[in-house]
Design a protein around this motif. Structure first.
Motif, PDB file in Angstrom:
ATOM      1  N   ARG A   4       0.848  -1.193   0.000  1.00 54.17           N
ATOM      2  CA  ARG A   4       0.000   0.000   0.000  1.00 54.17           C
ATOM      3  C   ARG A   4       0.879   1.237   0.000  1.00 54.17           C
ATOM      4  O   ARG A   4       2.010   1.204   0.484  1.00 54.17           O
ATOM      5  CB  ARG A   4      -0.867   0.086   1.258  1.00 54.17           C
ATOM      6  N   ILE A   5       0.318   2.330  -0.486  1.00 51.76           N
ATOM      7  CA  ILE A   5       0.934   3.638  -0.290  1.00 51.76           C
ATOM      8  C   ILE A   5      -0.110   4.550   0.320  1.00 51.76           C
ATOM      9  O   ILE A   5      -1.320   4.364   0.138  1.00 51.76           O
ATOM     10  CB  ILE A   5       1.496   4.254  -1.590  1.00 51.76           C
ATOM     11  N   ALA A   6       0.388   5.516   1.061  1.00 52.91           N
ATOM     12  CA  ALA A   6      -0.453   6.595   1.586  1.00 52.91           C
ATOM     13  C   ALA A   6       0.188   7.897   1.141  1.00 52.91           C
ATOM     14  O   ALA A   6       1.413   8.054   1.212  1.00 52.91           O
ATOM     15  CB  ALA A   6      -0.527   6.536   3.105  1.00 52.91           C
ATOM     16  N   ARG A   7      -0.622   8.818   0.678  1.00 51.19           N
ATOM     17  CA  ARG A   7      -0.147  10.153   0.274  1.00 51.19           C
ATOM     18  C   ARG A   7      -0.912  11.185   1.081  1.00 51.19           C
ATOM     19  O   ARG A   7      -2.120  11.067   1.261  1.00 51.19           O
ATOM     20  CB  ARG A   7      -0.396  10.389  -1.209  1.00 51.19           C
ATOM     21  N   PHE A   8      -0.185  12.215   1.537  1.00 49.47           N
ATOM     22  CA  PHE A   8      -0.826  13.318   2.244  1.00 49.47           C
ATOM     23  C   PHE A   8       0.038  14.554   2.158  1.00 49.47           C
ATOM     24  O   PHE A   8       1.212  14.485   1.759  1.00 49.47           O
ATOM     25  CB  PHE A   8      -1.122  12.956   3.711  1.00 49.47           C
ATOM     26  N   GLU A  19       6.816  15.660  10.820  1.00 46.70           N
ATOM     27  CA  GLU A  19       7.968  14.760  10.701  1.00 46.70           C
ATOM     28  C   GLU A  19       8.330  14.124  12.036  1.00 46.70           C
ATOM     29  O   GLU A  19       8.708  12.956  12.086  1.00 46.70           O
ATOM     30  CB  GLU A  19       9.151  15.491  10.076  1.00 46.70           C
ATOM     31  N   LYS A  20       8.179  14.849  13.101  1.00 47.98           N
ATOM     32  CA  LYS A  20       8.416  14.270  14.434  1.00 47.98           C
ATOM     33  C   LYS A  20       7.434  13.124  14.678  1.00 47.98           C
ATOM     34  O   LYS A  20       7.822  12.039  15.117  1.00 47.98           O
ATOM     35  CB  LYS A  20       8.269  15.346  15.508  1.00 47.98           C
ATOM     36  N   ALA A  21       6.165  13.353  14.369  1.00 42.46           N
ATOM     37  CA  ALA A  21       5.144  12.315  14.553  1.00 42.46           C
ATOM     38  C   ALA A  21       5.423  11.113  13.652  1.00 42.46           C
ATOM     39  O   ALA A  21       5.271   9.957  14.079  1.00 42.46           O
ATOM     40  CB  ALA A  21       3.749  12.884  14.267  1.00 42.46           C
ATOM     41  N   ILE A  22       5.843  11.365  12.420  1.00 44.17           N
ATOM     42  CA  ILE A  22       6.143  10.274  11.482  1.00 44.17           C
ATOM     43  C   ILE A  22       7.282   9.410  12.008  1.00 44.17           C
ATOM     44  O   ILE A  22       7.195   8.182  12.033  1.00 44.17           O
ATOM     45  CB  ILE A  22       6.483  10.839  10.085  1.00 44.17           C
ATOM     46  N   GLU A  39       8.063   2.668   5.088  1.00 43.09           N
ATOM     47  CA  GLU A  39       8.984   3.759   4.821  1.00 43.09           C
ATOM     48  C   GLU A  39       8.200   5.035   4.538  1.00 43.09           C
ATOM     49  O   GLU A  39       7.143   4.994   3.909  1.00 43.09           O
ATOM     50  CB  GLU A  39       9.873   3.442   3.621  1.00 43.09           C
ATOM     51  N   SER A  40       8.751   6.147   4.992  1.00 45.33           N
ATOM     52  CA  SER A  40       8.146   7.446   4.765  1.00 45.33           C
ATOM     53  C   SER A  40       9.099   8.292   3.929  1.00 45.33           C
ATOM     54  O   SER A  40      10.303   8.336   4.201  1.00 45.33           O
ATOM     55  CB  SER A  40       7.878   8.146   6.105  1.00 45.33           C
ATOM     56  N   VAL A  50       4.811  10.531   1.112  1.00 42.67           N
ATOM     57  CA  VAL A  50       4.355   9.238   0.628  1.00 42.67           C
ATOM     58  C   VAL A  50       4.855   8.201   1.620  1.00 42.67           C
ATOM     59  O   VAL A  50       6.035   8.200   1.980  1.00 42.67           O
ATOM     60  CB  VAL A  50       4.910   8.921  -0.780  1.00 42.67           C
ATOM     61  N   HIS A  51       3.959   7.362   2.089  1.00 38.76           N
ATOM     62  CA  HIS A  51       4.335   6.231   2.934  1.00 38.76           C
ATOM     63  C   HIS A  51       4.162   4.966   2.107  1.00 38.76           C
ATOM     64  O   HIS A  51       3.115   4.754   1.502  1.00 38.76           O
ATOM     65  CB  HIS A  51       3.454   6.159   4.182  1.00 38.76           C
ATOM     66  N   PHE A  52       5.209   4.146   2.090  1.00 39.17           N
ATOM     67  CA  PHE A  52       5.177   2.870   1.395  1.00 39.17           C
ATOM     68  C   PHE A  52       5.201   1.774   2.439  1.00 39.17           C
ATOM     69  O   PHE A  52       6.048   1.791   3.336  1.00 39.17           O
ATOM     70  CB  PHE A  52       6.381   2.740   0.453  1.00 39.17           C
TER      71      PHE A  52
END
Length: 98
Positions: A4-8, A19-22, A39-40, A50-52
């Motif tokens: 999956r990927i997530a985009r935001f 970025e701290k939260a990620i 991976e972010s 993008v999160h993979f």
């Protein structure tokens, strides 16, 4: 396997907090037995991400979504977003690399 990927996109003033939260979130995902890869990536505009992710199967992805750290991440990240995360399932057709 499930890919999956997530985009935001976050508001520019919120990029550091995002970025701290990620980073905190991804460190916790690393301990999930069915999460094989997470991976972010930040895009060149410095506010789009993008999160993979790769999960062993649908059950592993479902277990991931139900963790306390996912719930915390959603609560921390979503208010920072200009564009809310959207998720896309992927079908792997080929690959190379290490």
């Amino acid at each position: 396997m499930k890919y999956r990927i997530a985009r935001f996109k976050v508001r520019a003033a919120e990029a550091a907090a995002a970025e701290k939260a990620i980073i905190e979130f991804v460190a916790k995902v690393a301990d999930e037995p069915g999460a094989l890869r997470y991976e972010s990536f930040r895009e060149a505009d410095r506010v789009s991400y993008v999160h993979f992710m790769t999960f062993a199967d649908d059950a592993a992805e479902k277990a991931h979504r139900e963790t306390d750290h996912v719930k915390k991440f959603v609560a921390d990240l979503y208010p920072l977003c200009e564009v809310q995360p959207s998720f896309t399932d992927l079908k792997k057709i080929s690959g190379a690399g290490r």
